[in-house]
Design an enzyme around this catalytic site. Structure first.
Site, PDB file in Angstrom:
ATOM      1  N   GLY A 113       0.822  -1.259   0.097  1.00 48.91           N
ATOM      2  CA  GLY A 113       0.049  -0.056   0.053  1.00 48.91           C
ATOM      3  C   GLY A 113       0.947   1.380   0.076  1.00 48.91           C
ATOM      4  O   GLY A 113       1.943   1.376   0.448  1.00 48.91           O
ATOM      5  N   CYS A 114       0.300   2.429  -0.429  1.00 48.47           N
ATOM      6  CA  CYS A 114       1.096   3.636  -0.540  1.00 48.47           C
ATOM      7  C   CYS A 114       1.459   4.026   0.861  1.00 48.47           C
ATOM      8  O   CYS A 114       2.832   4.154   0.906  1.00 48.47           O
ATOM      9  CB  CYS A 114       0.494   4.720  -1.306  1.00 48.47           C
ATOM     10  SG  CYS A 114      -1.400   5.070  -0.795  1.00 48.47           S
TER      11      CYS A 114
END
Length: 307
Positions: A113-114
């Site tokens: 995930g970012c």
């Protein structure tokens, strides 16, 4: 020639992967017509005929796509949340520990995930090297551009008659149940998830993740932390920089449009700021996914990336 299929190529991440790969001569992209884009049979055929398939889909659809791939030799790179802590899947952050070698031989790769990418880049090396205590009660705040919210949020921010409140930064995930927390805890090895404060602001792309720590949380000094980062992050994609501010300011948009990441340290001996700068759509999404693909292919890791 490596055959690649992007399942979900109409989404923000899928579009950027397609843009990057369409310029490459070592990739053959498998495409579907608009009417077949959601056709299960057509998707199954495309996935199973590919050497590598990117899943740029909601979690439930990604789980379904993995089932469609059963029995094939296709390498799956999933950009959804569905498999990031799942058994049998390799976490796709190549720069930490032995993950690069795991990615190289894996058929199932979960793209980070970012927000989690920034947190993992800062915390995992310090825990692994005994600098940061696993039991430390950590906090984390993360500034992101609005493209991280996908097409719906992009449309909201770019609408002519948009809500005036969008002109100021907005904190979200306030229930402390953000979907990235699970991987942030599992991949770094910490004993409890951090108090996490993500903030979306009025700029298209970019991300700045900060983890504050106190001297009492670490075994060593701020210089020891810097040395760990120097050793871990000396490559072209993730690199340590001694100083990343300009006149005392660090912009979350500093690496917008790029696929690399800067790791830096600020503060003093008592209160230390661990900071990671990157693009939420780059090393935080499509750039990381393409890097994983390059590793699987045996290509230059930065091939097709903007760094």
């Amino acid at each position: 020639m490596t055959r690649v299929f992007i399942d979900g190529s109409a989404g923000t991440t899928g579009l950027r992967i397609h843009e990057r790969l369409s310029r490459r001569k070592d990739i053959e992209l498998i495409g579907l017509t608009e009417e077949n884009r959601k056709n299960t049979g057509a998707r199954k055929e495309a996935i199973c005929s590919a050497d590598i398939a990117f899943l740029c889909l909601p979690d439930a659809a990604s789980i379904e796509a993995v089932q469609l791939a059963e029995g094939s030799s296709t390498v799956i790179i999933d950009t959804s949340t569905a498999h990031r802590t799942a058994e049998g899947w390799t976490y796709g952050f190549a720069e930490i520990d032995d993950f690069r070698e795991r990615i190289r031989s894996s058929k199932r790769i979960a793209n980070p995930g970012c927000h989690a990418s920034g947190f993992v880049s800062l915390v995992e090396p310090l825990v692994r090297n005994g600098i940061l205590k696993k039991e430390a009660a950590l906090s984390c705040f993360s500034l992101t551009g609005y493209s991280g919210g996908g097409k719906k949020m992009i449309a909201e921010y770019e609408a002519e008659d948009r809500d005036p409140l969008l002109g100021a930064p907005r904190q979200y995930g306030i229930t402390q149940l953000h979907k990235h927390l699970k991987e942030m805890k599992a991949v770094t090895g910490i004993s409890q998830a951090p108090a996490f404060c993500p903030v979306v602001a009025d700029f298209y792309s970019g991300m700045e993740v900060t983890v504050p720590v106190f001297a009492s949380d670490i075994n060593g000094t701020i210089e020891d932390i810097k040395e760990v980062y120097r050793q871990c992050y000396s490559g072209r994609i993730v690199h340590f920089e001694e100083k990343a501010d300009i006149g005392g300011f660090i912009s979350a948009a500093a690496l917008s449009g790029r696929d690399d990441m800067i790791v830096t340290v600020a503060g003093n001996e008592d209160r230390i700021l661990l900071i990671s700068l990157f693009d939420n759509l780059g090393k935080g999404a499509s750039g990381s996914a393409i890097q994983c693909m390059n590793i699987v292919m045996g290509a230059d890791e930065a091939e097709g990336l903007t760094i």
